[in-house]
Design a protein around this motif. Structure first.
Motif, short mmCIF file in Angstrom:
data_model
loop_
_atom_site.label_atom_id
_atom_site.label_comp_id
_atom_site.label_asym_id
_atom_site.label_seq_id
_atom_site.Cartn_x
_atom_site.Cartn_y
_atom_site.Cartn_z
N TYR A 1 3.05 -5.12 8.11
CA TYR A 1 3.72 -4.61 6.91
C TYR A 1 2.73 -3.75 6.14
N THR A 2 3.23 -2.65 5.56
CA THR A 2 2.34 -1.77 4.80
C THR A 2 3.00 -1.33 3.51
N GLU A 3 2.15 -1.02 2.54
CA GLU A 3 2.55 -0.35 1.31
C GLU A 3 1.59 0.81 1.11
N PHE A 4 2.14 2.01 1.03
CA PHE A 4 1.31 3.19 0.86
C PHE A 4 1.68 3.94 -0.41
N ARG A 5 0.76 4.76 -0.84
CA ARG A 5 0.93 5.59 -2.03
C ARG A 5 2.19 6.43 -1.88
N GLY A 6 3.06 6.41 -2.91
CA GLY A 6 4.31 7.15 -2.84
C GLY A 6 4.40 8.21 -3.92
#
Length: 747
Positions: free
Chosen positions: A394-399
């Motif tokens: 799972y990832t969360e990246f700059r949006g």
């Protein structure tokens, strides 16, 4: 050049000091020169003196691991020429490279270019190699393609880890050390006869503490180790001709992860905070979101962490048939990986990832080896493996979407299965007293299958799964010769062909087509070398030169699909080459003094490589596709990205004084600069020095010592992360100077 002069000067000063100390002690018999120890290895599946093996080979003894600061397999890079090991982006997924052959990727599903073996059992997925090293007899590193002697085929080389076997007489002991940041390690063993014809050995280790980083906003500490492992071995003489070796190892790793530093000013996506460039070495930051914490099963105050455990069991049976030895190795391995990393190095969730994997490997190997004293020595074998690796990340990246400028939680999941079967043979023929000819062949067939839904964003439903498969069927081998120039000098030359499996890219991609397989890579290796013992075996000097013809080298790249558009994936470079060499020296000029030196050099270029130009291709096509026009750049002639050189060595001196036995030792390593593809920047070269001093009453069963690692507090980096663009890179720093005490005792 100044650094090389400095290193040589320090070495010479140390030698001079030790020589004077030896002359003053007066406890040695006229200070006569001793001999370099003979090292017995099993690199070619039988016991041989290392100097009689016509391959490029480095050996690190178990007693040297603590002195050289080798606590995980990765640390071998500071003791072996032309070897590098990176834990990708500070995580638990290492990538091994030998002579420039190796990958750089953070996913766990692809085969390694370097084979890792523990007591002859392969670890095909390198994430399983990160447990504590303990109860190790020696480690053998072979450079060059391997496949005619080992269960798996590799292009880079092999690392053989040999643990201590059970002993007939009762033995027990422990080794404990305590150091900076309250780090401690305790290792112990007990060995002996359990019953008639049955020997046993039980060993265990735990490593705790050591938090050396801290959160820039809260001051909270990061970096504590929490590793433990236990291994049991049984040796049963079932009959006069049959011996059974059983081994089981359980390991658990709940250590903190590695924190990242900011290489420049960092403005968070919503503009609320601009962090300055990190100047403090130990500074870092992290922060996990509620949604990522939920899927990881942790609270929102969780630090970067590992939560891994593994269990290995194997049975090795050897039967003397009279005319040949029959060996069987049956092994099963299971491993669970849970790991959270914060790659942006701040309390904001702009580059966070949580890995999860379940790995299961079953392997069976059979070998039949000659036992005669005749000129022909032969071995034939078969290897079968059945593997499954399920999981993803799972990832969360700059949006770029208000109000928080964060993308949703992204999941990339896959299920992979592998079935491999190989037949191999290794043969040598002694033409005369000096000339030995070698021929090895291997045929193998491997089938890989991966099911993926691509990358999807919760809470949206995932797309329908797609299944991809790839099959490899190759014939590889090695031919060579060994020629004794004198009784103490061996010349060898070989031509070898090795292959590394193809596989699947399991990175973030909105389209599952990114998982389409890439091709196997093939290396044709040409090598020549000399091994020599000189001056009545006071000086050992070994050297080798190599040239690699590289076909379909696997690299991180970009492809465009007509309908899916840009796909970041592993691609193949049609042609490239690498050349270089190594020199290793061991010198025992006077009794008690041992000096080692090693130098590795390598360089290489792309010979044929047209890489996709992503920006130009996007500009040449309609905004929403189809992507029919592909623009490429010719990168032929560009240098391959790996450190050109490393230089290392050690100076150790043992002497007696006033009823005490003393030892002083220092070891060092220089690593050349490295281009970081992820951050489009240069990771600087560095020197790393360690030192040790130990003392024991003459004839006592205990020994106490002091140690210091990274003695000159050198700042050096392992990898860099440019996932938030190369203008906002972060880096994975290595630890500074640490020191402590050690106590060893045997019974």
């Amino acid at each position: 050049m100044k650094k090389y002069i400095l290193a040589s000067s320090v070495s010479l000063l140390t030698i001079s000091f030790c020589t004077v100390a030896s002359a003053q002690s007066g406890t040695r018999s006229e200070q006569q020169a001793t001999r370099v120890d003979e090292v017995i290895v099993t690199a070619q599946r039988r016991e041989q003196a290392s100097q009689d093996v016509g391959v490029s080979l480095s050996v690190v003894g178990g007693e040297q691991l603590d002195e050289k600061g080798i606590s995980v397999v990765n640390d071998l890079e500071n003791a072996v020429p032309n070897m590098e090991v990176d834990s990708q982006f500070g995580g638990g997924q290492p990538q091994f490279r030998i002579r420039g052959i190796g990958a750089r990727e953070y996913s766990s599903n692809n085969a390694s270019t370097v084979g890792i073996y523990v007591d002859e059992v392969a670890h095909p997925y390198t994430v399983t190699t990160q447990g504590a090293l303990f109860d190790i007899a020696r480690m053998e590193v072979l450079r060059g393609p391997q496949g005619t002697l080992y269960g798996r085929n590799t292009t880079g080389g092999a690392v053989n880890i040999i643990t201590y076997a059970p002993t007939a007489d009762f033995r027990a002991g422990f080794n404990a050390e305590y150091g900076t940041f309250d780090r401690f390690k305790v290792e112990g063993y007990v060995s002996g006869q359990i019953a008639p014809n049955l020997l046993g050995r039980l060993a265990a280790v735990t490593e705790q503490g050591g938090a050396w980083q801290y959160h820039r906003d809260t001051g909270e500490k990061l970096g504590d180790l929490d590793k433990s492992a236990i291994r049991g071995r049984l040796t049963w003489d079932a009959s006069e001709t049959v011996t059974v070796d059983l081994a089981a190892t359980y390991s658990i790793d709940k250590s903190d992860g590695r924190g990242f530093r900011l290489l420049g000013p960092y403005k968070v996506a919503n503009g609320s905070v601009t962090y300055p460039k990190d100047t403090a070495w130990r500074i870092t930051g992290w922060g996990i979101s509620q949604r990522l914490a939920d899927v990881a099963g942790v609270s929102t105050d969780a630090k970067p962490f590992r939560d891994n455990d593994g269990f290995d069991v194997n049975a090795r049976i050897k039967a003397d048939l009279g005319w040949a030895d029959l060996s069987s190795i049956t092994a099963y391995q299971t491993f669970s990986r849970k790991e959270y990393n914060d790659w942006d190095g701040t309390r904001f969730q702009e580059s966070d990832v949580y890995f999860y994997n379940d790995i299961n490997v079953f392997a069976q190997e059979l070998r039949l080896s000659s036992t005669s004293d005749g000129p022909l020595q032969w071995m034939v074998g078969a290897h079968y493996a059945d593997e499954s690796i399920d999981g993803g990340f799972y990832t969360e990246f700059r949006g770029s979407t208000p109000p928080n400028y964060l993308s949703s939680l992204i999941n990339t999941a896959y299920d992979q299965s592998v079935s491999a079967f190989g037949l191999f043979t290794h043969n040598s023929y002694q033409v005369n007293d000096r000339l030995n000819l070698i021929l090895g062949l291997r045929w193998e067939k491997e089938e890989r299958e991966l099911t993926s839904r691509g990358t999807y964003t919760a809470p949206a439903l995932p797309p329908a799964p797609q299944t991809f498969d790839t099959t490899m069927e190759e014939v590889t081998g090695r031919t060579g010769l060994e020629y004794k120039l004198t009784d103490d000098a061996l010349f060898y030359a070989s031509v070898a062909r090795g292959v590394k499996s193809g596989g699947f890219t399991t990175y973030n991609s909105p389209n599952s087509q990114a998982a389409r397989p890439f091709k196997p890579e093939i290396v044709s290796a040409y090598e020549a070398g000399v091994k020599s013992d000189l001056f009545d075996r006071r000086l050992r000097l070994n050297g080798a030169l190599f040239y690699y013809d590289y076909k379909d080298q696997q690299v991180q790249g970009i492809e465009f699909d007509r309908t899916a558009g840009r796909l970041g994936k592993i691609t193949n470079v049609p042609k490239s080459h690498i050349w270089g060499g190594e020199v290793e020296l061991v010198w025992a000029p006077i009794n008690g003094l041992t000096i080692t030196q090693n130098l590795g050099y390598k360089t290489g270029k792309y010979d044929e490589y047209f890489a996709v130009d992503s920006a130009a291709t996007v500009a040449a096509n309609p905004p929403d596709g189809p992507w029919d026009i592909i623009i490429s750049n010719d990168r032929s002639g560009e240098r391959l990205s790996f450190p050109k050189m490393n230089y290392g060595g050690s100076v150790g001196y043992d002497w007696d004084m006033a009823g005490w036995e003393l030892r002083a030792e220092t070891n060092y390593n220089y690593r050349d600069e490295l281009y970081s593809v992820s951050s489009a920047s240069i990771i600087d070269a560095y020197w790393l020095w360690n030192a040790n001093f130990s003392v024991s009453p003459a004839g006592a069963n205990w020994r106490a010592g002091l140690w210091v690692r990274n003695m000159f507090n050198t700042y050096y980096e392992e990898t860099r992360n440019g996932f938030n663009s190369s203008s906002r890179p972060t880096t994975s720093p290595s630890q500074g100077r640490t020191f402590g005490v050690r106590l060893s005792m045997d019974f």
